[in-house]
Design a protein around this motif. Structure first.
Motif, PDB file in Angstrom:
ATOM      1  N   ALA A   1       0.861  -1.169   0.000  1.00 21.54           N
ATOM      2  CA  ALA A   1       0.000   0.000   0.000  1.00 21.54           C
ATOM      3  C   ALA A   1       0.906   1.231   0.000  1.00 21.54           C
ATOM      4  N   GLU A   2       0.348   2.387  -0.322  1.00 21.01           N
ATOM      5  CA  GLU A   2       1.154   3.606  -0.447  1.00 21.01           C
ATOM      6  C   GLU A   2       1.953   3.903   0.814  1.00 21.01           C
ATOM      7  N   GLU A   3       1.325   3.807   1.972  1.00 21.48           N
ATOM      8  CA  GLU A   3       2.021   4.088   3.230  1.00 21.48           C
ATOM      9  C   GLU A   3       3.138   3.072   3.473  1.00 21.48           C
ATOM     10  N   GLU A   4       2.851   1.816   3.200  1.00 22.28           N
ATOM     11  CA  GLU A   4       3.864   0.773   3.363  1.00 22.28           C
ATOM     12  C   GLU A   4       5.035   0.992   2.411  1.00 22.28           C
ATOM     13  N   GLU A   5       4.714   1.447   1.213  1.00 23.01           N
ATOM     14  CA  GLU A   5       5.768   1.697   0.230  1.00 23.01           C
ATOM     15  C   GLU A   5       6.686   2.823   0.703  1.00 23.01           C
ATOM     16  N   GLU A   6       6.109   3.870   1.259  1.00 22.33           N
ATOM     17  CA  GLU A   6       6.925   4.971   1.779  1.00 22.33           C
ATOM     18  C   GLU A   6       7.849   4.477   2.892  1.00 22.33           C
ATOM     19  N   GLU A   7       7.310   3.653   3.793  1.00 16.80           N
ATOM     20  CA  GLU A   7       8.124   3.086   4.869  1.00 16.80           C
ATOM     21  C   GLU A   7       9.237   2.208   4.301  1.00 16.80           C
TER      22      GLU A   7
ATOM     23  N   GLU B   1      11.985   4.407   2.851  1.00 21.52           N
ATOM     24  CA  GLU B   1      12.746   5.051   3.920  1.00 21.52           C
ATOM     25  C   GLU B   1      13.721   4.056   4.545  1.00 21.52           C
TER      26      GLU B   1
END
Length: 62
Positions: free
Chosen positions: A33-39, A42
């Motif tokens: 998911a988008e949030e998981e991808e950002e994490e 990082e």
């Protein structure tokens, strides 16, 4: 001696090329998911920073 250094450089390049391919395959296989991808990205940046620090320390010793 020069051939030995060149051989070691080629082995390193091959090793790092292989690692890059493995990393790319792993990254492309992730379905996040988008949030998981950002994490994920990082954590990748942090990993690469730590890797660079380790390489710098090793090259200072040589």
């Amino acid at each position: 001696m020069a051939q030995e250094v060149e051989s070691n450089e080629q082995e390193k390049l091959t090793y790092y090329e292989q690692r890059a391919r493995e990393d790319a395959q792993f990254e492309q296989s992730q379905e996040l998911a988008e949030e998981e991808e950002e994490e994920f990205w990082e954590s990748q940046k942090d990993y690469e920073r730590q890797l660079k620090k380790g390489i710098k320390r090793l090259t200072k010793r040589i």
